[in-house]
Every structure is written in structure tokens, then in C-alpha cells.
Design a protein around this motif. Structure first.
Motif, PDB file in Angstrom:
ATOM      1  N   TYR A 108      -0.420  16.327 -31.275  1.00  0.00           N
ATOM      2  CA  TYR A 108       0.795  15.815 -31.923  1.00  0.00           C
ATOM      3  C   TYR A 108       0.773  15.939 -33.445  1.00  0.00           C
ATOM      4  O   TYR A 108       1.773  16.267 -34.069  1.00  0.00           O
ATOM      5  N   ILE A 119       2.129  19.057 -34.842  1.00  0.00           N
ATOM      6  CA  ILE A 119       3.584  19.208 -34.718  1.00  0.00           C
ATOM      7  C   ILE A 119       4.310  18.324 -35.734  1.00  0.00           C
ATOM      8  O   ILE A 119       5.226  18.770 -36.417  1.00  0.00           O
ATOM      9  N   TRP A 120       3.849  17.077 -35.861  1.00  0.00           N
ATOM     10  CA  TRP A 120       4.485  16.172 -36.827  1.00  0.00           C
ATOM     11  C   TRP A 120       4.348  16.713 -38.238  1.00  0.00           C
ATOM     12  O   TRP A 120       5.275  16.633 -39.038  1.00  0.00           O
ATOM     13  N   PHE A 122       1.594  22.608 -29.762  1.00  0.00           N
ATOM     14  CA  PHE A 122       1.972  22.414 -28.362  1.00  0.00           C
ATOM     15  C   PHE A 122       0.877  22.941 -27.439  1.00  0.00           C
ATOM     16  O   PHE A 122       0.476  22.278 -26.487  1.00  0.00           O
ATOM     17  N   ILE A 146       8.439  17.479 -25.317  1.00  0.00           N
ATOM     18  CA  ILE A 146       7.900  18.014 -24.068  1.00  0.00           C
ATOM     19  C   ILE A 146       6.444  17.565 -23.899  1.00  0.00           C
ATOM     20  O   ILE A 146       6.017  17.229 -22.796  1.00  0.00           O
ATOM     21  N   LEU A 147       5.706  17.510 -25.003  1.00  0.00           N
ATOM     22  CA  LEU A 147       4.343  16.971 -24.904  1.00  0.00           C
ATOM     23  C   LEU A 147       4.383  15.525 -24.461  1.00  0.00           C
ATOM     24  O   LEU A 147       3.588  15.074 -23.652  1.00  0.00           O
ATOM     25  N   PHE A 148       5.338  14.791 -25.029  1.00  0.00           N
ATOM     26  CA  PHE A 148       5.404  13.352 -24.801  1.00  0.00           C
ATOM     27  C   PHE A 148       5.898  13.025 -23.390  1.00  0.00           C
ATOM     28  O   PHE A 148       5.337  12.187 -22.701  1.00  0.00           O
ATOM     29  N   ASN A 201      -1.911  20.661 -27.391  1.00  0.00           N
ATOM     30  CA  ASN A 201      -1.608  19.293 -27.024  1.00  0.00           C
ATOM     31  C   ASN A 201      -1.902  18.338 -28.174  1.00  0.00           C
ATOM     32  O   ASN A 201      -2.461  17.271 -27.987  1.00  0.00           O
ATOM     33  N   VAL A 245       7.427  18.238 -29.554  1.00  0.00           N
ATOM     34  CA  VAL A 245       7.033  16.825 -29.505  1.00  0.00           C
ATOM     35  C   VAL A 245       7.479  16.173 -28.198  1.00  0.00           C
ATOM     36  O   VAL A 245       6.690  15.543 -27.494  1.00  0.00           O
TER      37      VAL A 245
END
Lengths: 250, 226
Positions: free
Chosen positions: B176, B179-180, B171, A85-87, B174, A83
């Protein structure tokens, strides 16, 4: 077993110390790994030590600290890294943020439970002979609980070293890189070499902390407290603490 | 949220895989650490050998241990069993210390009374030592459970399918939400495991409902350091 030998063979291939697959060699990867660890550790110490001293000395906010440590144990490192590193983008910042978040709880726990392990009567005695709160903290509580404090630092450091290895999945830096690329390329010598280096790094750092823990304990306080012996916090022998106290108080 | 519903089957499958892969280390780790912990509480030599070994094993970073296990047991490099074995090693490494402390906390005069009224060694272990060590063992296994569920996700890096796969995949894409979803699911699995452990403990130790709360909390605090 062949893979282990291949791993050692890979490590002891001289050219791998300057470059691996056109990327940084082992020397540079070790330096990266230690550098990231050190940066994170500085922030961890700056945050966790004052906070832990406050919690341990006053007894306030302990519930929050315990909750924080439980949550940090449950949160998967890999997910946090992904999270952030993406952000924040690939770089030192997101990794450092995750490392600091994960490093704080063990050090915090070491500091406040260290202070808690100091015999209350010793502290009362220090107060009775007229020491100020700051003097009590720095001259009585910290010296008597120094082994647990260093134990917390030791746990935090090892947590960070292990996490830096995992972070290589997304960022590529540090020794974890060799494991990740080794798995990706089915180059098991490289993978094993990386794993051996990471383990060696962790064990060496752990050993150094064990030595430090041995030497920082003031004379008169018996030892027998290692990193995980903190599980017996409160069991720190307070033999001769009064003697130490009288000496310190003078 | 749309993504979660359309991919519900995948997420559910990964959750089941996650549960399956993490239950074994927790259960096996607990069962193994009981005799080891008991031995450590009986003899000083055993204590120092077992706790030192546990400390060293626990120091090995997870990524390294995950890839080193197949080499040591001689299996395939990307076999999920490697991760299970590695997590079992961690579980035992943490749990042995707790178990040793748990058995050491059984008052000696209680043990002596049990012997005096004619309990054999084995009877005493199961009827006296084990139940009295129960609350501390519970605190220890709760710590093991939470950290096992969380550590398992690292196995995704070396290709072992579990909820951690949502992190690596999300990841790369890309994405989110994925991942969440993984984070939330892992926390939920950890929570469910914790509740299950507490419920089992309530059934097995009905006398313990009140008095244990304090000692368990105190131990959880100490265990937070391990």
C-alpha cells in the motif's frame, strides 16, 4: 499501419469471438465491459441525479460539487483502482466503487449546471402561476435543461468505459484485457485489436448519446448543446421557453 | 514512511520523469490551441469542424490512444513519446473549445475600436484579443494541466516510467505504501503545476488579479463539465 491491419485481422478472426488464448472471447469481453459500465452507471444515476437536482434547484452545496469534480479530475484512476482492489480484493465491488466515484462528478455537474442554465425569469413565472417547487423542478427546469442532463450522463458513461479499460490492468475483465495481455505478450495484433474495440465501443456509445440528446429536447427549445457545449452553460437559448412554460403550466 | 526515505531517489526520479512527460503536452497543447481556437471563434465552419474533431479525439479512451499512437506515427510501441503525443492530443481537444470560447468572449466593439485607432490584424490579436481572452485561457489550461498530470499515470501500464509506475509495482507487491506515495506525489505535482500557472498568469495579466477571480471561477465551473 501494419499493426492496425493486424488489429483488424485479429478482430475478424472468427475463433477470437469465442475464445482468446484459452480465455473469454471478444463477445464475452464486450458483454463484460458493458455490464460493468451499466452497473456503475445505475449507482451513479441514483446518487448524482437527486443530488444534482437538489443543488441546481436550491443553489446550495455548489461549491462542494465543484471541489469534488476538481479533485476527481486530479486523482489518478490507476492509483485509486490499485488501492481499492488491493483493499477489497479482485472482483466487481472495488471496480464498481472506483467507477461510481469517477462517474458521479460529470453527471452531477451536468445536472446542476443544466438547472442553473434555465432562465431565472422563466422559473419566477412558473412560481407566479402557482406551480409548486416540485412542479417547477419536473415540469420546467428538467425539460428545459434535458440536453445538459443527458450531456452529463454521456460524459459519465464515457469516463466509465475508459476506466473499465484501465481496470483490466488489475482485474483482467473487459476489453482492456486484450490491450494489457497484448502488451505483456508483445502480441501487437491482440493489443491493437483491443484498442480498436475499446475505441469503437466508446464512439458507438457516444454516438447513441448524441442521438438521444437530439431527440429528448422538447419542442420549442432550440438545440445546439452537446456534451462539451456545456462549457457554455448559461448560453442555452431560452427562445420560446415562455411558450413551453405556458403549455406546461396549463 | 521508512520505505519512502530509503527509496527517495527512485521516487524523486519518477517525479522528475512525471514532470518532464507532462509539461510538454500542457505547453504544446496550449500553444497549438491558440491559433485553432482563434480560427474557431472567427468562422462557424472552423468551429464546428474543430470542436467535432476535438470531441471525437477526446472520446477515445486513454489506454486505446496510448497504444494506437505509435502505429499512427510509426514509432516503437513502448516509446514514452507515444504517451506525450496522446496527452497532447487530449490537451488540444479540451483546450480548443475553451480557447474558442475565450476569443469569442472578447467584446466586438473593443475589437472594432482597436481597428479604428489603427491596429493591424496581427497587432490587434496580440495587444487586444489575446490579453482579453487570457483569464478564460488560464482557466482552460489549469483544467488541462490537472488532467494531464493524472492521465499520464496510465502510461505506466504500457511500460512508460512515471509516478504511475508506483501503482502497478505497488499492486504487484501488495504494498500500500508505494501506491499511496504515488497518489500523494501525483496530487503534489498537479498542485505545483496549478500554482505555477496561476503565478505566471499574475505576472502576465497584472490587471486581472481581482476581476478575474469571478470569471475564472465561473469558467472553471463550466470547464468542470468538459
Amino acid at each position: 499501419m501494419n499493426v492496425i491491419l493486424a488489429g483488424f485481422g485479429w478482430i475478424f478472426t472468427a475463433s477470437h469471438w469465442t475464445t482468446v488464448n484459452l480465455g473469454p472471447g471478444i463477445g464475452q469481453r464486450v458483454a463484460e465491459h458493458l455490464f460493468i459500465t451499466l452497473i456503475a452507471l445505475v449507482f451513479v444515476v441514483l446518487i448524482a441525479v437527486p443530488l444534482g437536482l437538489f443543488i441546481g434547484h436550491t443553489g446550495k452545496g455548489r461549491t462542494i460539487a465543484i471541489a469534488a469534480s476538481n479533485i476527481s479530475r486530479a486523482l489518478p484512476t490507476l492509483g485509486l483502482l490499485a488501492v481499492l482492489i488491493l483493499f477489497l480484493g479482485i472482483g466487481l465491488l472495488p471496480i464498481t466503487v472506483v467507477l461510481v466515484l469517477l462517474g458521479i462528478p460529470p453527471l452531477l455537474a451536468g445536472v446542476y449546471s443544466g438547472l442553473e442554465s434555465v432562465d431565472r425569469t422563466t422559473i419566477d413565472a412558473a412560481r407566479a402561476v402557482g406551480m409548486t417547487e416540485l412542479q417547477i423542478l419536473l415540469k420546467v427546469e428538467v425539460p428545459l435543461s434535458i440536453a445538459l442532463l443527458i450531456g452529463g450522463l454521456r460524459a459519465a458513461t464515457l469516463q466509465i468505459i475508459a476506466t473499465v479499460a484501465v481496470a483490466a490492468t488489475f482485474s483482467g475483465g473487459g476489453l482492456g484485457n486484450y490491450v494489457i495481455s497484448g502488451v505483456a505478450q508483445a502480441d501487437y495484433a491482440q493489443m491493437m485489436g483491443g484498442a480498436i474495440l475499446i475505441t469503437a465501443l466508446a464512439l458507438v456509445v457516444d454516438g447513441l448519446f448524441a442521438l438521444v440528446q437530439r431527440f429528448v429536447v422538447p419542442r420549442g427549445v432550440s438545440r445546439g448543446t452537446s456534451r462539451r457545449n456545456t462549457a457554455r452553460a448559461g448560453a442555452i437559448p431560452v427562445v420560446a421557453t415562455t411558450r413551453t412554460l405556458i403549455k406546461e403550466g396549463q | 514512511m521508512q520505505w519512502v526515505w530509503t527509496n527517495f531517489d527512485t521516487i524523486w526520479g519518477l517525479t522528475l520523469a512525471h514532470v518532464g512527460l507532462s509539461v510538454i503536452p500542457i505547453v504544446v497543447g496550449f500553444v497549438l490551441s491558440i491559433p485553432l481556437g482563434y480560427a474557431a471563434s472567427r468562422s462557424k465552419v472552423a468551429r464546428s469542424v474543430l470542436l467535432t474533431a476535438g470531441g471525437i479525439l477526446y472520446t477515445i479512451p486513454s489506454l486505446a490512444l496510448f497504444v494506437a499512437i505509435p502505429v499512427i506515427i510509426g514509432g516503437a510501441i513502448l516509446d514514452p513519446r507515444n504517451v506525450v503525443i496522446a496527452l497532447t492530443i487530449y490537451a488540444v481537444a479540451i483546450m480548443v473549445r475553451t480557447a474558442a470560447d475565450a476569443f469569442a468572449s472578447v467584446p466586438a466593439d473593443v475589437q472594432d475600436s482597436a481597428t479604428a485607432i489603427g491596429f493591424s490584424g496581427v497587432q490587434r490579436f496580440f495587444a487586444v484579443d489575446l490579453p482579453l481572452a487570457g483569464p478564460v485561457l488560464l482557466a482552460g489550461i489549469r483544467v488541462v494541466s490537472v488532467s494531464t498530470v493524472s492521465l499520464l499515470s496510465i502510461g505506466a501500464i504500457i511500460g512508460v516510467s512515471n509516478l504511475g509506475s508506483l501503482f502497478t509495482d505497488g499492486f504487484q507487491r501488495n504494498f500500500y505504501t508505494e501506491i499511496w506515495t504515488g497518489l500523494v506525489c501525483i496530487l503534489l505535482v498537479a498542485l505545483v503545476f496549478d500554482v505555477v500557472l496561476v503565478v505566471i498568469a499574475r505576472i502576465l495579466m497584472p490587471w486581472n488579479r481581482r476581476s478575474s477571480a469571478r470569471s475564472v471561477r465561473a469558467h472553471a465551473r463550466r470547464a468542470a463539465l468538459s
